[in-house]
Design a protein around this motif. Structure first.
Motif, PDB file in Angstrom:
ATOM      1  N   ALA A  15       0.836  -1.210   0.000  1.00 25.42           N
ATOM      2  CA  ALA A  15       0.000   0.000   0.000  1.00 25.42           C
ATOM      3  C   ALA A  15       0.864   1.252   0.000  1.00 25.42           C
ATOM      4  O   ALA A  15       0.577   2.231  -0.702  1.00 25.42           O
ATOM      5  N   GLY A  16       1.948   1.244   0.774  1.00 29.09           N
ATOM      6  CA  GLY A  16       2.862   2.392   0.810  1.00 29.09           C
ATOM      7  C   GLY A  16       3.498   2.647  -0.539  1.00 29.09           C
ATOM      8  O   GLY A  16       3.590   3.789  -0.994  1.00 29.09           O
ATOM      9  N   LEU A  17       3.948   1.578  -1.192  1.00 31.33           N
ATOM     10  CA  LEU A  17       4.544   1.729  -2.526  1.00 31.33           C
ATOM     11  C   LEU A  17       3.523   2.262  -3.531  1.00 31.33           C
ATOM     12  O   LEU A  17       3.855   3.101  -4.371  1.00 31.33           O
ATOM     13  N   LEU A  18       2.289   1.799  -3.435  1.00 35.43           N
ATOM     14  CA  LEU A  18       1.240   2.305  -4.336  1.00 35.43           C
ATOM     15  C   LEU A  18       0.954   3.788  -4.092  1.00 35.43           C
ATOM     16  O   LEU A  18       0.728   4.550  -5.038  1.00 35.43           O
ATOM     17  N   LEU A  19       0.976   4.212  -2.829  1.00 35.27           N
ATOM     18  CA  LEU A  19       0.751   5.628  -2.525  1.00 35.27           C
ATOM     19  C   LEU A  19       1.884   6.494  -3.077  1.00 35.27           C
ATOM     20  O   LEU A  19       1.640   7.561  -3.655  1.00 35.27           O
ATOM     21  N   VAL A  20       3.119   6.042  -2.898  1.00 32.55           N
ATOM     22  CA  VAL A  20       4.261   6.796  -3.425  1.00 32.55           C
ATOM     23  C   VAL A  20       4.177   6.863  -4.944  1.00 32.55           C
ATOM     24  O   VAL A  20       4.382   7.917  -5.556  1.00 32.55           O
ATOM     25  N   LEU A  21       3.839   5.745  -5.581  1.00 36.29           N
ATOM     26  CA  LEU A  21       3.699   5.718  -7.038  1.00 36.29           C
ATOM     27  C   LEU A  21       2.571   6.631  -7.508  1.00 36.29           C
ATOM     28  O   LEU A  21       2.716   7.357  -8.493  1.00 36.29           O
ATOM     29  N   SER A  22       1.464   6.645  -6.778  1.00 39.75           N
ATOM     30  CA  SER A  22       0.349   7.512  -7.183  1.00 39.75           C
ATOM     31  C   SER A  22       0.718   8.987  -7.057  1.00 39.75           C
ATOM     32  O   SER A  22       0.256   9.816  -7.834  1.00 39.75           O
ATOM     33  N   PHE A  32       2.364  16.510  -1.332  1.00 38.19           N
ATOM     34  CA  PHE A  32       3.411  15.617  -0.829  1.00 38.19           C
ATOM     35  C   PHE A  32       2.887  14.659   0.234  1.00 38.19           C
ATOM     36  O   PHE A  32       3.632  13.896   0.825  1.00 38.19           O
ATOM     37  N   ASP A  33       1.575  14.698   0.512  1.00 35.53           N
ATOM     38  CA  ASP A  33       0.996  13.848   1.549  1.00 35.53           C
ATOM     39  C   ASP A  33       1.110  12.369   1.213  1.00 35.53           C
ATOM     40  O   ASP A  33       1.426  11.553   2.076  1.00 35.53           O
ATOM     41  N   LEU A  34       0.819  12.010  -0.028  1.00 36.00           N
ATOM     42  CA  LEU A  34       0.840  10.593  -0.392  1.00 36.00           C
ATOM     43  C   LEU A  34       2.228   9.985  -0.235  1.00 36.00           C
ATOM     44  O   LEU A  34       2.361   8.834   0.182  1.00 36.00           O
ATOM     45  N   VAL A  35       3.260  10.733  -0.558  1.00 32.44           N
ATOM     46  CA  VAL A  35       4.627  10.219  -0.399  1.00 32.44           C
ATOM     47  C   VAL A  35       4.925   9.967   1.067  1.00 32.44           C
ATOM     48  O   VAL A  35       5.476   8.921   1.438  1.00 32.44           O
ATOM     49  N   LEU A  36       4.562  10.900   1.927  1.00 29.06           N
ATOM     50  CA  LEU A  36       4.870  10.736   3.345  1.00 29.06           C
ATOM     51  C   LEU A  36       4.026   9.657   4.002  1.00 29.06           C
ATOM     52  O   LEU A  36       4.540   8.853   4.789  1.00 29.06           O
ATOM     53  N   ILE A  37       2.765   9.593   3.680  1.00 33.47           N
ATOM     54  CA  ILE A  37       1.922   8.521   4.235  1.00 33.47           C
ATOM     55  C   ILE A  37       2.383   7.170   3.693  1.00 33.47           C
ATOM     56  O   ILE A  37       2.453   6.186   4.427  1.00 33.47           O
ATOM     57  N   GLY A  38       2.705   7.133   2.409  1.00 31.04           N
ATOM     58  CA  GLY A  38       3.240   5.897   1.835  1.00 31.04           C
ATOM     59  C   GLY A  38       4.539   5.488   2.493  1.00 31.04           C
ATOM     60  O   GLY A  38       4.768   4.300   2.773  1.00 31.04           O
ATOM     61  N   SER A  39       5.400   6.451   2.776  1.00 31.62           N
ATOM     62  CA  SER A  39       6.670   6.154   3.449  1.00 31.62           C
ATOM     63  C   SER A  39       6.432   5.617   4.859  1.00 31.62           C
ATOM     64  O   SER A  39       7.128   4.710   5.314  1.00 31.62           O
ATOM     65  N   ILE A  40       5.458   6.192   5.547  1.00 32.91           N
ATOM     66  CA  ILE A  40       5.108   5.698   6.882  1.00 32.91           C
ATOM     67  C   ILE A  40       4.659   4.244   6.798  1.00 32.91           C
ATOM     68  O   ILE A  40       5.068   3.397   7.607  1.00 32.91           O
ATOM     69  N   ILE A  59       1.595   0.214  16.064  1.00 30.77           N
ATOM     70  CA  ILE A  59       1.979   1.298  16.975  1.00 30.77           C
ATOM     71  C   ILE A  59       2.920   2.268  16.267  1.00 30.77           C
ATOM     72  O   ILE A  59       2.751   3.490  16.345  1.00 30.77           O
ATOM     73  N   LEU A  60       3.921   1.736  15.551  1.00 31.74           N
ATOM     74  CA  LEU A  60       4.859   2.585  14.810  1.00 31.74           C
ATOM     75  C   LEU A  60       4.139   3.416  13.752  1.00 31.74           C
ATOM     76  O   LEU A  60       4.378   4.624  13.620  1.00 31.74           O
ATOM     77  N   ALA A  61       3.228   2.792  13.011  1.00 32.80           N
ATOM     78  CA  ALA A  61       2.474   3.515  11.983  1.00 32.80           C
ATOM     79  C   ALA A  61       1.623   4.617  12.611  1.00 32.80           C
ATOM     80  O   ALA A  61       1.547   5.738  12.086  1.00 32.80           O
ATOM     81  N   SER A  62       1.011   4.324  13.752  1.00 35.67           N
ATOM     82  CA  SER A  62       0.170   5.322  14.424  1.00 35.67           C
ATOM     83  C   SER A  62       0.998   6.499  14.928  1.00 35.67           C
ATOM     84  O   SER A  62       0.623   7.658  14.738  1.00 35.67           O
ATOM     85  N   VAL A  63       2.133   6.202  15.574  1.00 36.89           N
ATOM     86  CA  VAL A  63       2.984   7.274  16.111  1.00 36.89           C
ATOM     87  C   VAL A  63       3.523   8.144  14.980  1.00 36.89           C
ATOM     88  O   VAL A  63       3.486   9.383  15.063  1.00 36.89           O
ATOM     89  N   LEU A  64       4.025   7.520  13.919  1.00 36.00           N
ATOM     90  CA  LEU A  64       4.556   8.302  12.796  1.00 36.00           C
ATOM     91  C   LEU A  64       3.471   9.137  12.122  1.00 36.00           C
ATOM     92  O   LEU A  64       3.715  10.280  11.725  1.00 36.00           O
TER      93      LEU A  64
END
Length: 149
Positions: A15-22, A32-40, A59-64
């Motif tokens: 899902a992260g890779l798809l968000l960065v690609l989109s 730049f939101d999709l890149v950062l959420i995808g990176s998270i 937990i890591l995804a939530s904190v980031l």
């Protein structure tokens, strides 16, 4: 068939890779939101894969995500947002002036606008002391027309 099962951490990475690609496809319109959420998602998914712990991944995804929304989003928006202000030359559009040197459709002349002399062109013949209005700018040449009285 068991070898083709996808785990939740792997779904996060995909899902992260798809968000960065989109983001690459859509462009910067998303801010730049999709890149950062995808990176998270990618980082937390990889952590879940290597730690073999879905709870730590969540937990890591939530904190980031909370850190990004609370702190990073405004800072990134400030950096990528451009403020457009009228420069001195843009203020000339719509301004009035006077012809200093005659203008023909084939030959540029001079006009005085706001106590400054500018190179000017027009689609009509304008004589010295004719009142003009600036309609546009091409390079360093003002596009003018005769001011109707």
């Amino acid at each position: 068939m068991d070898q083709f099962q996808i785990t939740i951490p792997q779904l996060f990475v995909i899902a992260g890779l798809l968000l960065v690609l989109s983001e690459l496809v859509v462009g910067i319109q998303t801010g730049f939101d999709l890149v950062l959420i995808g990176s998270i998602l990618i980082v937390s998914g990889l952590a879940g894969i290597f730690l073999n712990n879905v709870v730590m991944m969540l937990i890591l995804a939530s904190v980031l995500s909370v850190l990004y929304i609370a702190v990073g989003r405004n800072k990134i928006r400030q950096r990528i947002t451009t403020v457009t202000k009228k420069t001195n030359i843009d203020k000339l559009i719509g301004a009035g002036g006077v012809v200093v040197r005659s203008i023909t459709p084939d030959t540029a002349g001079l006009v005085r606008v706001n106590d400054e002399d500018w190179r000017a062109s027009a689609e009509e013949v304008l004589y010295e002391k004719d009142s003009i209005i600036v309609e546009g700018i091409e390079g360093v040449t003002l596009i003018v027309r005769k001011l109707s009285k």
